[in-house]
Design an enzyme around this catalytic site. Structure first.
Site, short mmCIF file in Angstrom:
data_model
loop_
_atom_site.label_atom_id
_atom_site.label_comp_id
_atom_site.label_asym_id
_atom_site.label_seq_id
_atom_site.Cartn_x
_atom_site.Cartn_y
_atom_site.Cartn_z
N ASP A 1 1.15 -1.15 0.08
CA ASP A 1 0.15 0.42 0.25
C ASP A 1 0.74 1.46 -0.14
OD1 ASP A 1 -2.13 1.92 0.17
OD2 ASP A 1 -2.76 1.75 2.45
N ASP B 1 -3.32 2.28 -5.64
CA ASP B 1 -1.99 1.86 -5.39
C ASP B 1 -2.26 1.70 -4.32
OD1 ASP B 1 -3.78 3.30 -3.33
OD2 ASP B 1 -2.31 3.98 -1.86
N GLU B 2 -2.94 0.37 -4.47
CA GLU B 2 -2.87 -0.75 -3.37
C GLU B 2 -3.31 -2.27 -4.20
OE1 GLU B 2 -5.71 0.14 -0.75
OE2 GLU B 2 -5.74 -1.85 0.68
#
Ligand SMILES: [Mg+2]
Length: 390
Positions: free
Chosen positions: A16, A110-111
């Protein structure tokens, strides 16, 4: 889908990025480093999408109305999101992920979850992989992330949450029970607001209460979800990492911390997701032949609705209009409409992109993307997206 081996044998990373949107802004503009940066809706009804750690010190975080953020942090730098730029950085990050394993399940820009079980022989221990991955992401993008390491998704995600920011955290199955015990029940992915309320009414507030609860009591409250939930509470989670199939479809989805229960808010979110997905659609040089929505009613009843595009399109407004109709129809058909998750995806036209068909649509859209990448979304965000959440 193959059934995963026993959870103890798996090695799962949850990666993350730290304060992603804000970190990208600070990276791209060094003058912003060390300052409280708040990315989100800058309009009257806007909400914060991401706050830098400097801003979090003022009590500013995701989903806070921007108006309140401005009171708490008047000297903050408030920026509208530049989704095209974030998507660009996201593509770099995911390339790094896939250099560790093809088993990558993206959860957002983003994860992602990575199943690195089969990479151990080649790349070493999961902790070593986590360190190397962090290093490569920093090298490639200049940004920090946090990596959670565990034998399953539940614990890997918990670990990254505990390791933030810029950390690596491992949770072993032995530690899991004790670690989970102290957390509120709604930290479990199966527990939404309604379930949490029902559990709390029965005196079950922490996951530890759930671990110790009498099975008969749990069954009465949760029905056939009692046993899966009890296993989750014990840190047992056999969900596989599901690889997103990017060749056939492109999409964006988001799970909400708080259920969305107004149609306006849902439409604002749909616009944001559509814009995000369209950026990637155009990068793929394909058109969308089908628009599909994924709609999850809390806690986890998932519906899909889809429609063919005639002709296929890569134009944000056209694709949004189609998604909007699907969403409105679904919304009106529900008794108590609410969304835990919303996703929009495009099935791509088959074969090579058709240049003539595409170039006609590409021109205005390409310019739009360039402006966006250069000047941000401020001038371009459609009113709908700005109203609530971008
Ligand atoms: Mg993040």
């Amino acid at each position: 889908m193959a059934v995963s081996p026993p959870s103890a044998e798996r090695a799962i990373l949850h990666v993350d990025m730290d304060a992603f949107y804000a970190a990208v802004e600070q990276h791209d503009n060094p003058a912003l480093r060390g300052r409280p940066v708040i990315v989100g809706g800058t309009g009257r009804r806007g909400v914060v999408a991401t706050a830098s750690y400097e801003a979090r010190a003022f009590g500013v975080g995701s989903a806070l109305p921007t108006a309140i953020a401005r009171q708490r942090c008047p000297d903050g730098v408030y920026l509208a999101p530049r989704m095209a730029r974030y998507a660009q950085v996201s593509a770099q990050i995911f390339e790094v992920f896939r250099s560790f394993t093809p088993q990558v399940e993206g959860l957002s820009l983003d994860e992602a979850f990575l199943d690195v079980s089969a990479s151990r022989r080649l790349l070493g221990t999961p902790m070593a992989m986590a360190a190397a991955l962090k290093e490569q992401i920093r090298h490639r993008t200049g940004l920090a992330c946090t990596v959670g390491v565990a034998a399953n998704k539940l614990l890997a995600k918990l670990a990254s949450g505990l390791g933030k920011p810029d950390g690596i955290m491992q949770i072993s199955p032995e530690e899991a029970v004790e670690l989970l015990a102290g957390l509120p029940v709604d930290k479990l992915w199966m527990v939404g607001e309604k379930t949490a309320t029902r559990l709390q009414t029965a005196g079950i507030h922490r996951i530890g209460d759930l671990q110790r609860a009498v099975p008969a009591l749990l069954s009465r409250i949760l029905g056939n979800r009692a046993e899966p939930l009890r296993r989750l509470a014990m840190g047992i989670d056999e969900r596989p990492v599901v690889v997103n199939r990017e060749e056939k479809s492109i999409g964006a989805e988001e799970t909400f911390d708080r259920d969305i229960d107004s149609l306006d808010a849902a439409l604002a979110m749909l616009m944001r997701l559509t814009e995000r997905a369209v950026v990637r659609l155009r990068d793929s040089n394909h058109l969308a032949a089908v628009v599909q929505l994924k709609l999850r009613q809390p806690p986890f009843v998932t519906h899909t609705r889809q429609r063919q595009m005639r002709p296929p399109s890569a134009e944000t407004g056209t694709l949004y209009a189609c998604g909007r109709e699907l969403l409105e129809q679904w919304w009106q058909a529900q008794n108590e409409p609410a969304l835990r998750l919303l996703g929009v995806s495009f099935e791509l036209t088959e074969g090579q992109p058709q240049d003539d068909l595409f170039s006609a649509q590409r021109k205005p859209s390409g310019v739009e993307d360039q402006i966006r990448a250069r000047f941000g979304d401020r001038g371009l965000v459609r009113a709908r997206g700005l109203a609530k959440d971008s």
